[in-house]
Design a protein around this motif. Structure first.
Motif, PDB file in Angstrom:
ATOM      1  N   ASN A   1      66.042 -59.767  58.480  1.00  0.00           N
ATOM      2  CA  ASN A   1      66.587 -59.110  59.681  1.00  0.00           C
ATOM      3  C   ASN A   1      65.794 -59.589  60.890  1.00  0.00           C
ATOM      4  OD1 ASN A   1      68.076 -57.403  61.278  1.00  0.00           O
ATOM      5  ND2 ASN A   1      67.640 -55.568  60.095  1.00  0.00           N
TER       6      ASN A   1
ATOM      7  N   LYS B   1      66.414 -61.208  63.738  1.00  0.00           N
ATOM      8  CA  LYS B   1      66.845 -61.031  65.133  1.00  0.00           C
ATOM      9  C   LYS B   1      66.286 -59.747  65.727  1.00  0.00           C
ATOM     10  CE  LYS B   1      70.987 -60.857  68.035  1.00  0.00           C
ATOM     11  NZ  LYS B   1      72.461 -60.866  68.041  1.00  0.00           N
ATOM     12  N   ARG B   2      66.400 -58.646  64.968  1.00  0.00           N
ATOM     13  CA  ARG B   2      65.908 -57.366  65.471  1.00  0.00           C
ATOM     14  C   ARG B   2      64.388 -57.373  65.597  1.00  0.00           C
ATOM     15  NH1 ARG B   2      66.130 -53.065  61.310  1.00  0.00           N
ATOM     16  NH2 ARG B   2      64.038 -53.891  60.973  1.00  0.00           N
TER      17      ARG B   2
ATOM     18  N   LEU C   1      62.427 -59.895  66.208  1.00  0.00           N
ATOM     19  CA  LEU C   1      61.918 -60.798  67.244  1.00  0.00           C
ATOM     20  C   LEU C   1      61.825 -60.136  68.610  1.00  0.00           C
ATOM     21  CD1 LEU C   1      63.520 -64.276  66.413  1.00  0.00           C
ATOM     22  CD2 LEU C   1      61.131 -63.598  66.220  1.00  0.00           C
TER      23      LEU C   1
ATOM     24  N   SER D   1      58.527 -60.741  70.664  1.00  0.00           N
ATOM     25  CA  SER D   1      58.541 -61.419  71.962  1.00  0.00           C
ATOM     26  C   SER D   1      57.797 -60.612  73.027  1.00  0.00           C
ATOM     27  CB  SER D   1      59.989 -61.667  72.397  1.00  0.00           C
ATOM     28  OG  SER D   1      60.634 -60.448  72.760  1.00  0.00           O
TER      29      SER D   1
ATOM     30  N   TYR E   1      67.094 -60.937  74.366  1.00  0.00           N
ATOM     31  CA  TYR E   1      68.094 -61.188  73.322  1.00  0.00           C
ATOM     32  C   TYR E   1      68.847 -62.508  73.562  1.00  0.00           C
ATOM     33  CZ  TYR E   1      67.650 -57.022  70.438  1.00  0.00           C
ATOM     34  OH  TYR E   1      67.188 -56.083  69.551  1.00  0.00           O
TER      35      TYR E   1
ATOM     36  N   ILE F   1      66.427 -64.962  72.170  1.00  0.00           N
ATOM     37  CA  ILE F   1      66.354 -64.793  70.708  1.00  0.00           C
ATOM     38  C   ILE F   1      67.565 -65.433  70.042  1.00  0.00           C
ATOM     39  CG2 ILE F   1      66.521 -63.059  68.859  1.00  0.00           C
ATOM     40  CD1 ILE F   1      64.713 -61.248  70.647  1.00  0.00           C
ATOM     41  N   ARG F   2      68.757 -65.293  70.660  1.00  0.00           N
ATOM     42  CA  ARG F   2      69.969 -65.921  70.097  1.00  0.00           C
ATOM     43  C   ARG F   2      69.817 -67.435  70.043  1.00  0.00           C
ATOM     44  NH1 ARG F   2      72.795 -61.670  72.615  1.00  0.00           N
ATOM     45  NH2 ARG F   2      72.965 -62.830  74.591  1.00  0.00           N
TER      46      ARG F   2
ATOM     47  N   MET G   1      67.412 -68.282  67.183  1.00  0.00           N
ATOM     48  CA  MET G   1      68.072 -68.071  65.888  1.00  0.00           C
ATOM     49  C   MET G   1      69.046 -69.216  65.581  1.00  0.00           C
ATOM     50  SD  MET G   1      67.070 -65.105  64.481  1.00  0.00           S
ATOM     51  CE  MET G   1      68.408 -64.554  63.425  1.00  0.00           C
ATOM     52  N   GLN G   2      69.797 -69.663  66.585  1.00  0.00           N
ATOM     53  CA  GLN G   2      70.766 -70.752  66.379  1.00  0.00           C
ATOM     54  C   GLN G   2      70.078 -72.051  65.980  1.00  0.00           C
ATOM     55  OE1 GLN G   2      72.913 -70.864  70.089  1.00  0.00           O
ATOM     56  NE2 GLN G   2      74.180 -69.081  69.592  1.00  0.00           N
TER      57      GLN G   2
ATOM     58  N   GLU H   1      72.301 -68.696  58.864  1.00  0.00           N
ATOM     59  CA  GLU H   1      72.760 -67.435  58.280  1.00  0.00           C
ATOM     60  C   GLU H   1      74.154 -67.609  57.681  1.00  0.00           C
ATOM     61  OE1 GLU H   1      71.065 -63.724  60.541  1.00  0.00           O
ATOM     62  OE2 GLU H   1      72.013 -65.044  62.000  1.00  0.00           O
TER      63      GLU H   1
END
Length: 713
Positions: free
Chosen positions: A110, A112-113, A115, A119, A260, A263-264, A267-268, A273
Motif C-alpha cells: 500500500n 501510495k498511502r 509515501l 514525503s 499526491y 507521489i503518482r 509510483m508510475q 501494479e
C-alpha cells in the motif's frame, strides 16, 4: 583523515537514538520486536497517558542504539493525543525526546498511502531511513517495486525487510549506523517546492527561527501554539501570520494535492501494479466468510468460546505442578524451621503470598498469548468491524470494541487506548463501561471459585463445564457493559457526529516468537507489579491476623491454657479452636466482623469481607488474602482449594456453597475493585466526577446482582 576516524570512533561509543514511525498496520510493531527482542520497556510519555515503548539494540559489535516506537499516524497533521506525541517528537518540539535518525516503516503493498507521511518527513530535513515491509503481500498482489529507483527519487536509503522471518534486519542495522554517523539528512532537495505555498510567511518565520526548513516553518505557522516557545516568539509568529494573511486550511490542502501529484509520478516510474480486474486475494475471500452477516457472528462466538476453554485445557497441568511444589515447600519448611514468629511469617506470609501469585501465571500467559495471536492474524480488527452495528445501538461505535477487548487483559491500558475514538461522547461511554470487562486480575478469583463449586466434567467429550461457566462470566460482564452504555447514552449530553473508519489489515500467519515475547512480558509484569502489591498485603494481613488487642488475646490464651490442663487428651483439637478464635479476635477478624452484617445477605462470611477490602488494591489480591487467612488459622499443608472446601460457618454450613460462590463471582465481575483503574479514569477525563460516579454505579450494580444470584440459587 585521522581526526575524522577519531570523530567516528567517538560517535560509535555514544548511544544512537532512533525514532520508529509509520502508518498503523504497516508492520511497525513487528519490526520493533525483531530489532529489540526482549530488551523492551513500556512507560508513559511525559505529561500524557500515551504508551511509550522503548527498546535497545546493537547496530554492530560496538554501536548501541535506543529505539523508541512512536504511535502510528498517517500524516503530520495530528488529530488524536497519540498522534500529537509522534508529531511533536518529529518536529523537535518534545524536550524529553531527541532523535538522531528516523526509521520510517512503509507497507510495500500500500505504498501510495505510506509515501504521503514519508514525503512530509523528508521535507523536515531530518535523517531518515525507510524500511519497506509487507513485501511478500505485495508480491502476491503482483506489485513490483524498483527499490533503487525509489531511493533515487526520494533521496533516502530504502531497505526491504521481513521482520517475521528476520530478513533484511542486518542490512537495516548497517544502514542505520551509517546514517547516524553522518548525522545529516541524506536528501538535499525538497519533495515538493514548499516555499511556493506561502513564501513571505515562511521567510518571516525563518527570520525568527533560522534553523527551520521551509516545511517545518509551515508547521510552525499552523501549530506554533502547541510548541514549547516563549511568549515573545509565539506573538511574533502570530504577527507573521496576520501580516502575510496566512491561511492554514488552504495551505494544507494545496500541500497535500502537490504531494499526491508527485507521489503518482514516482509510483508510475518505479512501481508496477496489477489492473483492477485482477483476481481477489485470499484475504478478500476469507473476509466474505468471516464478515458474513450470519456466519461471521457464529465464528466470532466460537473463537471466544475456544479462547476461554483453552485457559482451562492448557493451564491445568502447570497450575497443578506449581500448587504441588508450594505444598511440598511449605511442608519441608515447617519441618526444618524452628517454631518462631519469623518462621510463621515466612511460611504463612511470604510463601503463602508467593503461591497466590505464581499459581496463576500459566493462565495469564495463555490468555495474553492467545489474544496476541488473534491480533497478529488480523482477526481482532474484524471483531471491531462485526461489532459496529451492535455498538451503535448502545451509543458506541466499532472502535469501542478494541478497548473493551483489551479490557479482558487490563482496564488501565484499555481505558488509555480510548483516545483512538474521536467522538467525545462515545469515548466517555467506553471509559465508563470498560472496567465491566473481566480483566486478567479477576482470572485467579474465577479459577479458584469455579474449581470449588463447579464439577470438572465434559459434554460430548470436549465441552468443559468449568470452561462454559468461565465464558458465562465474561459474557455477563460484556452484556452488562452494553446495557449500562445503552442507559447512560440518554444521560450523557454531548452532541457530536460519529464516524467509523477502520483499515482492515491482511490476514497473516501468527508469529509464535511475538506471542512468546508478549507472554513472557505480561507474566513478568504480573509477577513484579501485581506481585508487589500481593506480597505487601499478604505481609500486612499476616500481622493483622496474628495480632489483636492485648486484653482479648490474653483472655483467650488463659482460657485455652486452663482447658488444655483439664483435657490434655484433646490438646490438638483445642489448639485448633484457639487458632480460630485468635484469628476472629485479631485486628483482621475485628474488621471482618464489623462489615459482616452488610455482606451476609450476599452469602459471605467475615473472611470474604476482608478479601473484598484488600482486593480493592488489586483484584487478584483476593486469592493471596484467603491464602494468608487460612494459613494463619490452619497450620496443615493442604492446598488453598482444600482449605476453602472445608471452610464452615459457626453453625456448620459450608461457606463456599454453589450460591455463595456464584454470588461472589458475579460481585467480582461487576464491582470496581481496582484503585489503578479509578486513577486512570480521573487522568483521562480530567475530573473526579466520573471515577466517583463509576465506582458508585458499579458497586450498587454488583451488590444488587450478587444479592439476586445468591437468593435465586
Amino acid at each position: 583523515m585521522q581526526l575524522l576516524l577519531q570523530t567516528f570512533q567517538t560517535l560509535g561509543k555514544k548511544s544512537v537514538h532512533i525514532a520508529l514511525v509509520g502508518n498503523p498496520n504497516s508492520g511497525k510493531s513487528s519490526l520493533f520486536n525483531a530489532l529489540t527482542g526482549l530488551n523492551q520497556k513500556v512507560g508513559n510519555f511525559p505529561g500524557v497517558t500515551v504508551d511509550k515503548k522503548t527498546g535497545s539494540l546493537w547496530l554492530d559489535d560496538q554501536q548501541q542504539a535506543e529505539l523508541i516506537d512512536l504511535p502510528g499516524t498517517y500524516s503530520l497533521y495530528p488529530r488524536r493525543a497519540d498522534e500529537w506525541v509522534a508529531y511533536k517528537v518529529l518536529m523537535g518540539a518534545d524536550p524529553d525526546i531527541q532523535t538522531d535518525v528516523v526509521l520510517l516503516v512503509a507497507d510495500a503493498s500500500n505504498l501510495k498511502r505510506n509515501l504521503l507521511f514519508c514525503s512530509q518527513i523528508i521535507d523536515l530535513k531530518i535523517p531518515v531511513v525507510m524500511a519497506l515491509t509487507m513485501n511478500d503481500i505485495a508480491a502476491k498482489k503482483n506489485i513490483n517495486i524498483d527499490i533503487s529507483g525509489l531511493e533515487a527519487e526520494l533521496g533516502i536509503p530504502v531497505v526491504a525487510v521481513n521482520p517475521r522471518k528476520n530478513k533484511g534486519i542486518g542490512n537495516l542495522k548497517k544502514i542505520l549506523q551509517q546514517v547516524a554517523r553522518i548525522h545529516a539528512a541524506t536528501h538535499t532537495r525538497d519533495f515538493i517546492d514548499t516555499k511556493k505555498l506561502a513564501p513571505e510567511a515562511i521567510h518571516g518565520v525563518q527570520q525568527l527561527v533560522p534553523q527551520l526548513s521551509d516545511y517545518a516553518s509551515v508547521h510552525y505557522l499552523i501549530n506554533h501554539e502547541q510548541f514549547p516557545l516563549n511568549n515573545t516568539l509565539q506573538a511574533a509568529i502570530e504577527q507573521v501570520e496576520i501580516d502575510h494573511k496566512f491561511n492554514p486550511t488552504k495551505t494544507q490542502a494545496e500541500e497535500i494535492m502537490q504531494r499526491y501529484h508527485r507521489i503518482r509520478q514516482i509510483m508510475q516510474q518505479n512501481v508496477v501494479e496489477p489492473g483492477p480486474l485482477e483476481k481477489k486475494l485470499f484475504t478478500d475471500k476469507l473476509d466474505n466468510l468471516l464478515l458474513h452477516r450470519t456466519w461471521g457472528y457464529i465464528i466470532l462466538l466460537t473463537v471466544l468460546f475456544l479462547l476461554f476453554q483453552s485457559i482451562f485445557w492448557l493451564a491445568r497441568f502447570p497450575m497443578d505442578g506449581i500448587e504441588w511444589s508450594f505444598q511440598q515447600a511449605s511442608s519441608w519448611l515447617g519441618n526444618v524451621l524452628p517454631q518462631a514468629w519469623w518462621s510463621d511469617l515466612f511460611i504463612n506470609g511470604i510463601v503463602a503470598g508467593l503461591s497466590g501469585i505464581l499459581v496463576f501465571v500459566p493462565q495469564i500467559m495463555i490468555l495474553f498469548g492467545l489474544i496476541t495471536l488473534l491480533e497478529d492474524t488480523g482477526y481482532m480488527a474484524r471483531i471491531s468491524f462485526l461489532s459496529d452495528k451492535l455498538m451503535r445501538k448502545v451509543g458506541l461505535n466499532g472502535k469501542s470494541v478494541m478497548p473493551m477487548i483489551s479490557g479482558f487483559a487490563c482496564a488501565v491500558p484499555a481505558i488509555m487506548s480510548t483516545r483512538n475514538i474521536e467522538n467525545r461522547k462515545e469515548r466517555l461511554l467506553t471509559i465508563l463501561i470498560t472496567p465491566l470487562m473481566s480483566c486478567s486480575a479477576r482470572l485467579p478469583v474465577y479459577t479458584i471459585l469455579i474449581s470449588l463449586v463447579i464439577d470438572d466434567k465434559y459434554y460430548f467429550g470436549f465441552l468443559s463445564l468449568q470452561g462454559l461457566v468461565m465464558m458465562g462470566l465474561y459474557l455477563l460482564g460484556t452484556t452488562m457493559a452494553l446495557i449500562v452504555s445503552y442507559v447512560m447514552k440518554w444521560f450523557v449530553k454531548i452532541q457530536e457526529k460519529s464516524f467509523f473508519i477502520l483499515e482492515l489489515p491482511v490476514y497473516r500467519a501468527p508469529r509464535w516468537k511475538n506471542a512468546a515475547i508478549t507472554m513472557v512480558e505480561k507474566a513478568r509484569i504480573f509477577v513484579t507489579d501485581a506481585g508487589k502489591v500481593i506480597m505487601v498485603i499478604s505481609l500486612l494481613l499476616w500481622f493483622l491476623s496474628n495480632y489483636g488487642p492485648d486484653h482479648r488475646i490474653s483472655k483467650l490464651e488463659d482460657k485455652y491454657a486452663a482447658l488444655m490442663q483439664q483435657m490434655p487428651a484433646q490438646k490438638d483439637s483445642l489448639q485448633k479452636h484457639l487458632s480460630t478464635e485468635k484469628l476472629q479476635n485479631s485486628y483482621a477478624g475485628i474488621l471482618g466482623k464489623t462489615i459482616e452484617p452488610v455482606i451476609a445477605p450476599l452469602g459471605y462470611d467475615w473472611k470474604i469481607g476482608i478479601a473484598l477490602i484488600t482486593s480493592f488494591a488489586a483484584r487478584e489480591v483476593f486469592v493471596g488474602t484467603m491464602a494468608t487467612l487460612y494459613s494463619v488459622e490452619e497450620s496443615d499443608n493442604s492446598s488453598l482449594r482444600e482449605k476453602l472446601q472445608s471452610a464452615r460457618h459457626p453453625d456448620g454450613r459450608p461457606v463456599y456453597t454453589l450460591a455463595a460462590a456464584l454470588s461472589l463471582m458475579v460481585f467480582y465481575v461487576l464491582a470496581m475493585q481496582c484503585m489503578s483503574t479509578l486513577a486512570v479514569v480521573k487522568r483521562e477525563t480530567k475530573s473526579w466526577k466520573w471515577p466517583v460516579f463509576q465506582f458508585t454505579y458499579m458497586t450498587i450494580l454488583a451488590y444488587s446482582m450478587s444479592f439476586l444470584v445468591y437468593h435465586l440459587f
